[in-house]
Design an enzyme around this catalytic site. Sequence first.
Site, PDB file in Angstrom:
ATOM      1  N   GLN A  69      44.247  35.931  40.159  1.00 53.49           N
ATOM      2  CA  GLN A  69      44.404  34.690  39.193  1.00 53.49           C
ATOM      3  C   GLN A  69      46.009  34.104  39.654  1.00 53.49           C
ATOM      4  OE1 GLN A  69      44.849  35.708  34.924  1.00 53.49           O
ATOM      5  NE2 GLN A  69      46.879  35.806  35.136  1.00 53.49           N
TER       6      GLN A  69
ATOM      7  N   MET B 285      43.710  43.609  39.806  1.00 50.06           N
ATOM      8  CA  MET B 285      43.510  42.172  39.988  1.00 50.06           C
ATOM      9  C   MET B 285      44.900  41.447  40.509  1.00 50.06           C
ATOM     10  SD  MET B 285      42.903  39.076  36.897  1.00 50.06           S
ATOM     11  CE  MET B 285      43.480  39.986  35.612  1.00 50.06           C
ATOM     12  N   PRO B 286      44.869  40.883  41.735  1.00 48.27           N
ATOM     13  CA  PRO B 286      45.928  40.013  42.169  1.00 48.27           C
ATOM     14  C   PRO B 286      46.285  38.790  41.258  1.00 48.27           C
ATOM     15  CG  PRO B 286      44.258  40.388  43.900  1.00 48.27           C
ATOM     16  CD  PRO B 286      43.593  40.733  42.702  1.00 48.27           C
ATOM     17  N   ASN B 287      47.621  38.841  40.981  1.00 46.54           N
ATOM     18  CA  ASN B 287      48.398  37.888  40.053  1.00 46.54           C
ATOM     19  C   ASN B 287      49.427  37.176  40.657  1.00 46.54           C
ATOM     20  OD1 ASN B 287      46.946  38.344  37.182  1.00 46.54           O
ATOM     21  ND2 ASN B 287      48.026  40.219  37.479  1.00 46.54           N
TER      22      ASN B 287
ATOM     23  N   ALA C 111      38.785  37.675  40.989  1.00 46.51           N
ATOM     24  CA  ALA C 111      39.854  38.748  40.700  1.00 46.51           C
ATOM     25  C   ALA C 111      41.157  37.947  40.824  1.00 46.51           C
ATOM     26  CB  ALA C 111      39.558  39.881  41.625  1.00 46.51           C
TER      27      ALA C 111
END
Length: 62
Positions: free
Chosen positions: A40, A1-3, A38
């Site tokens: 955030q 998940m890219p943050n 995905a």
Amino acid sequence: MPNVVIDFLEGRTIEQKREMAKRVTAAIVETLNCKPEAVQIIMHEVSKDQIANGGVLRCDKD
């Protein structure tokens, strides 16, 4: 998940934040080939008395 964490000066409108979130998410989805759900994004609003450049508080420059 890219943050993604984005720090910026306080004072942006909710509309500006929504648009920024939309565009940043779109860029990440396009480049990383992931689903929008995905991505955030965490936004930190910082007051001008919490940032200094060259030893001078940002609030003292305005």
